[in-house]
Enzyme design. Structure first.
Site, mmCIF file in Angstrom:
data_model
loop_
_atom_site.group_PDB
_atom_site.id
_atom_site.type_symbol
_atom_site.label_atom_id
_atom_site.label_comp_id
_atom_site.label_asym_id
_atom_site.label_seq_id
_atom_site.Cartn_x
_atom_site.Cartn_y
_atom_site.Cartn_z
ATOM 1 N N LYS A 190 81.752 58.635 47.551
ATOM 2 C CA LYS A 190 81.245 57.826 48.669
ATOM 3 C C LYS A 190 79.950 57.093 48.279
ATOM 4 O O LYS A 190 79.553 57.110 47.122
ATOM 5 C CB LYS A 190 81.054 58.711 49.895
ATOM 6 C CG LYS A 190 82.321 59.505 50.288
ATOM 7 C CD LYS A 190 83.457 58.636 50.816
ATOM 8 C CE LYS A 190 84.805 59.310 50.822
ATOM 9 N NZ LYS A 190 85.022 60.347 51.809
HETATM 10 C C1 LIG Z 1 86.034 61.301 52.470
HETATM 11 C C2 LIG Z 1 86.503 61.134 53.860
HETATM 12 C C3 LIG Z 1 86.480 62.170 54.798
HETATM 13 C C4 LIG Z 1 86.153 63.587 54.418
HETATM 14 O O1 LIG Z 1 84.941 63.690 53.809
HETATM 15 P P1 LIG Z 1 84.493 65.077 53.130
HETATM 16 O O2 LIG Z 1 83.003 64.944 53.047
HETATM 17 O O3 LIG Z 1 85.161 65.109 51.798
HETATM 18 O O4 LIG Z 1 84.921 66.194 54.015
HETATM 19 C C5 LIG Z 1 86.825 61.901 56.100
HETATM 20 N N1 LIG Z 1 87.208 60.663 56.474
HETATM 21 C C6 LIG Z 1 87.274 59.647 55.606
HETATM 22 C C7 LIG Z 1 87.681 58.297 56.088
HETATM 23 C C8 LIG Z 1 86.939 59.847 54.263
HETATM 24 O O5 LIG Z 1 87.034 58.833 53.386
#
Ligand SMILES: *Cc1c(COP(=O)(O)O)cnc(C)c1O
Length: 384
Positions: A190
């Protein structure tokens, strides 16, 4: 052959020093750093409260919990997302449904939402919560969605896992001008990372308080909330069923250090996105759409090819050349677990069409321009 991944974290010497400092301190968890990280993210988003947790998945779960989602309630989200966007409602015993996406953006479509709400009202089956997902970092049409929330009385949780640093035409994603709660992810792919981590922003102090309590077992030491008089200074009470969803000081130190470079990261992503647009201009594919005045965080660069077969062929051609293409997303409702719940292919045609044609190209701040040229060249060759 050197592999170019589709996404990659950028960890600096300053990040390593920040983590090392925590490792040599008295507190590895429940110490002073998570509150500093929370305040820094909240200040960045221009919102009063930030509550850090151990993942965005946990953040989405807590968001549903504090809005009172439970058995018999309905939660609607986008099928074009990671499964966590929908699973959070199932954790609470609620029913999940989906709203199809707009073909250009892959974001939850406000017109489709309006139609579905009008029908649901006739059956007395309105949702309690709607979770729009800012796909690839591009903000959803939040003004339109918030207007519908006012009319039909549902609450909004923005899944902004892709969109830390993105902006609406009139504000910053995370400022909660359109939502009750906004959720961010700090998974390494991210915008910034804490290893694993997530955070919820909100304006309502009661929601922030409930989030803080639920992330730590439902325990309180707040004299105003105790049901009995304290037995002594050690006293605490568990007043509801919570979890251990806390973020550690180690994670928060990494996040704080990373946050200093967020604007720089996004500026670089924007340069690379513009470069892709030029490099891929004459190829038989759809480039990611962008409206004037819009400010995407550019978490992902997703192009769409003519059909599934061409996409599959191009994907494999890129992988053979060490280019880590990816696909976002397999529609949630087509997952076996969701098909068991009654969903099937054909339910959300725009999300399915997007999935059949989508191809995610490498995009991350330290992607070198020569490597980006290599990606574009391989794509051009595969499509020749
Ligand atoms: C990555 C992601 C999540 C989950 O994130 P984590 O921190 O890995 O639990 C939820 N929603 C979206 C759209 C994502 O891209």
């Amino acid at each position: 052959m050197r592999v170019i991944p589709y996404a990659r974290q950028q960890v600096s010497d300053a990040d390593v020093r920040a983590v090392e400092e925590v490792l040599r301190s008295d507190w590895l968890t429940q110490g002073p750093v998570p509150p500093r990280f929370e305040k820094a993210v909240a200040d960045y988003c221009a919102v009063p409260y930030g509550v850090a947790v151990n993942s965005a998945t946990s953040a989405l779960h807590l968001a549903c919990r504090v809005l009172g989602v439970g058995p018999g309630d309905r939660v609607w989200t986008s099928p074009n997302s990671f499964v966590a966007s929908a699973n959070c409602a199932l954790y609470c015993g609620a029913d999940v449904d989906f709203v199809d996406v707009a073909p250009d953006s892959g974001n939850l479509c406000p017109e489709a939402l309006a139609r579905k709400l009008a029908a649901a009202q006739r059956y007395g089956a309105l949702p309690k919560v709607v979770i729009p997902v800012h796909f690839a970092g591009r903000p959803c049409a939040m003004a339109a969605i918030a207007e519908l929330a006012g009319r039909y009385g549902f609450r909004i949780v923005e899944d902004a896992s892709h969109a830390l640093g993105a902006r609406y035409p009139d504000g910053r994603v995370g400022d909660c001008r359109y939502a009750d709660l906004t959720v961010f992810s700090f998974h390494p792919v991210k915008l910034i990372t804490t290893g694993e981590g997530g955070l919820v922003t909100c304006r309502d102090p009661a929601l922030a308080d409930a989030l803080q309590r639920l992330r730590s077992h439902g325990i309180t030491r707040d004299p105003g909330r105790l049901t009995r008089s304290a037995h002594g200074p050690w006293y605490y009470e568990q007043i509801e069923l919570g979890y251990n969803y806390r973020m550690t000081d180690i994670q928060a130190a990494l996040g704080l250090s990373q946050l200093r470079r967020l604007d720089e990261f996004i500026a670089r992503r924007r340069v690379l996105a513009r470069r892709y647009r030029d490099l891929l201009a004459n190829l038989p594919l759809d480039l990611p759409a962008q409206d004037p005045g819009e400010y995407s965080a550019w978490h992902l660069y997703v192009v769409r090819l003519a059909d599934h077969d061409i996409r599959a062929r191009v994907f494999e051609a890129l992988r053979r050349q060490g280019i880590g293409a990816n696909v976002h997303y397999i529609p949630i409702h087509t997952q076996p677990y969701y098909r068991e719940l009654g969903f099937d292919w054909g339910d959300f045609p725009a999300a399915e069409d997007h999935y059949r044609r989508a191809l995610t190209l490498p995009l991350y701040p330290q992607l070198a321009e020569a490597d980006q040229d290599r990606v574009a060249g391989a794509l051009r060759e595969a499509l020749a």
